[in-house]
Each structure stands twice: as structure tokens, then as C-alpha cells.
Design an enzyme around this catalytic site. Structure first.
Site, PDB file in Angstrom:
ATOM      1  CG  ASP A   1      -5.984  -2.780   3.560  1.00  0.00           C
ATOM      2  OD1 ASP A   1      -4.875  -2.509   4.051  1.00  0.00           O
ATOM      3  OD2 ASP A   1      -6.643  -1.974   2.878  1.00  0.00           O
ATOM      4  N   GLY A   2      -4.512  -4.162   6.604  1.00  0.00           N
ATOM      5  CA  GLY A   2      -4.333  -3.440   7.861  1.00  0.00           C
ATOM      6  C   GLY A   2      -3.504  -4.211   8.866  1.00  0.00           C
ATOM      7  N   GLY A   3      -2.352  -3.658   9.212  1.00  0.00           N
ATOM      8  CA  GLY A   3      -1.521  -4.261  10.260  1.00  0.00           C
ATOM      9  C   GLY A   3      -0.837  -5.556   9.865  1.00  0.00           C
TER      10      GLY A   3
ATOM     11  N   GLY B   1      -8.611   4.166   7.253  1.00  0.00           N
ATOM     12  CA  GLY B   1      -8.286   5.597   7.382  1.00  0.00           C
ATOM     13  C   GLY B   1      -6.797   5.891   7.498  1.00  0.00           C
ATOM     14  CG  PHE B   2      -5.247   7.222   9.930  1.00  0.00           C
ATOM     15  CD1 PHE B   2      -4.676   8.423   9.507  1.00  0.00           C
ATOM     16  CD2 PHE B   2      -6.547   7.232  10.413  1.00  0.00           C
ATOM     17  CE1 PHE B   2      -5.386   9.606   9.578  1.00  0.00           C
ATOM     18  CE2 PHE B   2      -7.269   8.415  10.494  1.00  0.00           C
ATOM     19  CZ  PHE B   2      -6.690   9.610  10.081  1.00  0.00           C
ATOM     20  N   GLY B   3      -2.560   4.212   7.926  1.00  0.00           N
ATOM     21  CA  GLY B   3      -1.606   3.116   7.958  1.00  0.00           C
ATOM     22  C   GLY B   3      -0.993   2.997   9.344  1.00  0.00           C
ATOM     23  N   GLY B   4      -0.263   1.934   9.560  1.00  0.00           N
ATOM     24  CA  GLY B   4       0.502   1.778  10.795  1.00  0.00           C
ATOM     25  C   GLY B   4      -0.302   1.420  12.033  1.00  0.00           C
TER      26      GLY B   4
ATOM     27  CG  MET C   1      -8.312   7.172   2.419  1.00  0.00           C
ATOM     28  SD  MET C   1      -7.478   7.271   4.010  1.00  0.00           S
ATOM     29  CE  MET C   1      -6.548   5.722   3.977  1.00  0.00           C
TER      30      MET C   1
ATOM     31  CB  SER D   1      -0.891   0.007   1.245  1.00  0.00           C
ATOM     32  OG  SER D   1      -1.363   1.318   1.477  1.00  0.00           O
TER      33      SER D   1
ATOM     34  CG  HIS E   1      -9.143   0.019   0.062  1.00  0.00           C
ATOM     35  ND1 HIS E   1      -8.490  -0.123   1.276  1.00  0.00           N
ATOM     36  CD2 HIS E   1     -10.467  -0.032   0.345  1.00  0.00           C
ATOM     37  CE1 HIS E   1      -9.386  -0.237   2.248  1.00  0.00           C
ATOM     38  NE2 HIS E   1     -10.589  -0.181   1.706  1.00  0.00           N
TER      39      HIS E   1
ATOM     40  CG  HIS F   1      -3.879  -1.661  -1.354  1.00  0.00           C
ATOM     41  ND1 HIS F   1      -4.995  -2.457  -1.524  1.00  0.00           N
ATOM     42  CD2 HIS F   1      -4.201  -0.790  -0.364  1.00  0.00           C
ATOM     43  CE1 HIS F   1      -5.943  -2.079  -0.672  1.00  0.00           C
ATOM     44  NE2 HIS F   1      -5.482  -1.062   0.041  1.00  0.00           N
TER      45      HIS F   1
ATOM     46  N   GLY G   1       1.340  -1.956   4.104  1.00  0.00           N
ATOM     47  CA  GLY G   1       1.817  -0.594   3.891  1.00  0.00           C
ATOM     48  C   GLY G   1       3.116  -0.358   4.622  1.00  0.00           C
ATOM     49  CB  SER G   2       3.859   0.621   8.119  1.00  0.00           C
ATOM     50  OG  SER G   2       2.805  -0.144   8.620  1.00  0.00           O
TER      51      SER G   2
HETATM   52  C1  DX5 Z   1      -5.973   1.750   5.792  1.00  0.00           C
HETATM   53  C2  DX5 Z   1      -5.577   1.347   4.405  1.00  0.00           C
HETATM   54  C3  DX5 Z   1      -4.466   0.383   4.338  1.00  0.00           C
HETATM   55  C4  DX5 Z   1      -3.173   0.860   4.939  1.00  0.00           C
HETATM   56  C5  DX5 Z   1      -2.467  -0.332   5.468  1.00  0.00           C
HETATM   57  O1  DX5 Z   1      -7.205   2.380   5.742  1.00  0.00           O
HETATM   58  O2  DX5 Z   1      -6.675   0.760   3.738  1.00  0.00           O
HETATM   59  O3  DX5 Z   1      -4.263  -0.061   3.009  1.00  0.00           O
HETATM   60  O4  DX5 Z   1      -2.320   1.509   4.050  1.00  0.00           O
HETATM   61  O5  DX5 Z   1      -1.326   0.106   6.113  1.00  0.00           O
HETATM   62  P1  DX5 Z   1      -0.569  -0.856   7.168  1.00  0.00           P
HETATM   63  O6  DX5 Z   1      -0.095  -2.038   6.414  1.00  0.00           O
HETATM   64  O7  DX5 Z   1       0.538   0.015   7.666  1.00  0.00           O
HETATM   65  O8  DX5 Z   1      -1.565  -1.207   8.229  1.00  0.00           O
HETATM   66 ZN    ZN Z   2      -6.285  -0.206   1.785  1.00  0.00          ZN
END
Ligand code: DX5
Ligand code: ZN
Length: 221
Positions: A170-172, A137-140, A32, A5, A61, A28, A192-193
Site C-alpha cells: 500500500d502506497g505509491g 496518512g496521505f495518498g499520492g 484515519m 483506495s 485499513h 480499500h 489510490g491515485s
Molecule cells: C495511505 C493509504 C493508502 C493511500 C494510497 O496512508 O493507506 O491506501 O490511499 O494512495 P496512493 O496509491 O496514491 O499512494
Molecule cells: Zn491504505
């Protein structure tokens, strides 16, 4: 499949950041609108530019309200898979039809607190199910393991031939969480992270892919 991502990438150097992950399966891209989620990223203009430089299929997404109005445009622009949220759509099956008519694969995303059971029939109209394992909404953020029961439910239906759909999470997702997700039956892992915070993003993808493959019971079926 690993889908990095770009939400955690350096937005001032997006083309370089995309090139750094060209060994990925999907790219990805988190759209938003500061309305469906409390964050704002990019829209069709930036996505169209990214499509020109991306070497791997794009996975959009959409975390936006009124996906019926916007989602087909992403497929028309050339995105391979276009996913929108069930919580945001009045008529998800109609949106899926429009995405497919525009040449894309149709994906349905569900937030961690949204139950899957009411939508099992609806999934027949989709190519991808995106199970969110953090609040969008947010990564990490920290992985929510409870969502894996939804993954397991779908895996069973797919393995028994009752449903044909790709399961994405998706997420974490990182080295500590990817194996549990793989064991539950995920096909495609968004990270993502875990990818973009690594010194070598391409190497991080290789590692995550190996870990997931080793832990995936359905790959040896
Ligand atoms: C969050 C996004 C994810 C995000 C995942 O709303 O949909 O795609 O980038 O980031 P990580 O892998 O850091 O949780
Ligand atoms: Zn996503």
C-alpha cells in the site's frame, strides 16, 4: 488482486466512485483518526453506508490508535478484511482473534520503518500482511522500494509452506512501481491515485492487474 483506495476518490460522490471500480478484487477503505496519522477520513458510520453499495469485498485499513476497541466493529458491520497497525496495538494477537470472531479476516499493517523480524511468529495469527510502501496518512506519495525486502522475506516463507498469509502492499503503486512489487511477491496491490486519477478507473485496474500478473513469479509456481 487489485484493491483501489477510495482515499483519492471524490468524497462528495462516494457511491458513484465505488461503482466506478466494481471490477476490483477488494475495495480499500482508509480509516484515519488524526491521532495515529496526521489526517482524518471516515469512521464506522460512513463505512457502514459504503458496505451497502459496494459490490466487491471491503478491505478496511485502520490507521488509528486503540484498534482493539474499534477493529472488531468493522468486521461485524461486514468488512471482509480488517487491517490495523502493529505500531498501534498493545496485543495484536488478541485484536486478530476478535476480528475473526466477528467474522472478518485479520490483517496486520507495518509502516515502512518498522522491521518485520520481531513479528514473524505473530503473523501466524493473521490472514493478511499489509506492507506500507509510504508513510501512512496521505495518498499520492512516492513509493519506497526498500520495503520490498520485507515482501520477499514473507514470500519465501509462504512459498515454502511455513506460513499462510496474503501479502498486500500500500502506497505509491502505479504503472511504474507495480512490477517491482509483483516480482518481490505481492498478492494484493492497493492503488489510490493510480486508479482514481485515471480517466477510466476500471480500465486502470485492468491494466495494473495485467502488469502485476505478468511480473509475478509466484503465480506461475
Ligand atoms: C495511505 C493509504 C493508502 C493511500 C494510497 O496512508 O493507506 O491506501 O490511499 O494512495 P496512493 O496509491 O496514491 O499512494
Ligand atoms: Zn491504505
Amino acid at each position: 488482486m487489485i484493491a483501489p483506495s477510495i482515499l483519492t476518490a471524490d468524497f462528495a460522490h462516494l457511491a458513484d466512485e465505488v461503482a466506478a471500480v466494481d471490477n476490483a478484487d477488494w475495495l480499500h477503505v482508509d480509516v484515519m483518526d488524526n491521532h495515529f496519522v496526521p489526517n482524518l477520513t471516515m469512521g464506522p458510520v460512513v463505512v457502514e453506508s459504503l458496505l451497502k453499495v459496494a459490490k466487491v469485498p471491503m478491505d478496511c485499513h485502520l490507521m488509528i490508535t486503540d484498534p482493539g476497541r474499534w477493529a472488531p466493529g468493522y468486521a461485524e458491520a461486514g468488512a471482509h478484511n480488517v487491517t490495523f497497525h502493529v505500531e498501534a496495538a498493545e496485543d495484536p494477537a488478541a485484536v486478530a482473534r476478535d476480528i475473526r470472531a466477528a467474522g472478518g479476516k485479520a490483517g496486520l499493517a507495518i509502516k515502512p520503518g518498522t522491521p518485520l523480524d520481531p513479528y514473524l511468529e505473530l503473523l501466524r495469527d493473521f490472514d493478511t500482511l499489509l506492507v506500507m510502501s509510504v508513510e501512512p496518512g496521505f495518498g499520492g506519495q512516492k513509493f519506497i522500494p526498500e520495503v520490498l525486502s520485507k515482501v520477499a522475506t514473507i514470500r519465501k516463507l509462504v512459498d515454502s509452506g511455513e506460513l499462510s498469509i496474503l501479502v498486500e502492499i500500500d502506497g505509491g503503486i502505479n504503472a511504474d512501481t507495480i512490477e517491482a512489487a509483483a516480482e518481490a511477491g505481492v498478492d494484493c496491490f492497493v492503488a489510490g491515485s493510480a486508479v482514481y486519477s485515471a480517466a477510466d478507473p476500471a480500465a486502470a485496474i485492468v491494466k495494473l492487474r495485467e502488469q502485476a500478473a505478468a511480473a509475478s513469479p509466484h503465480l506461475s509456481l
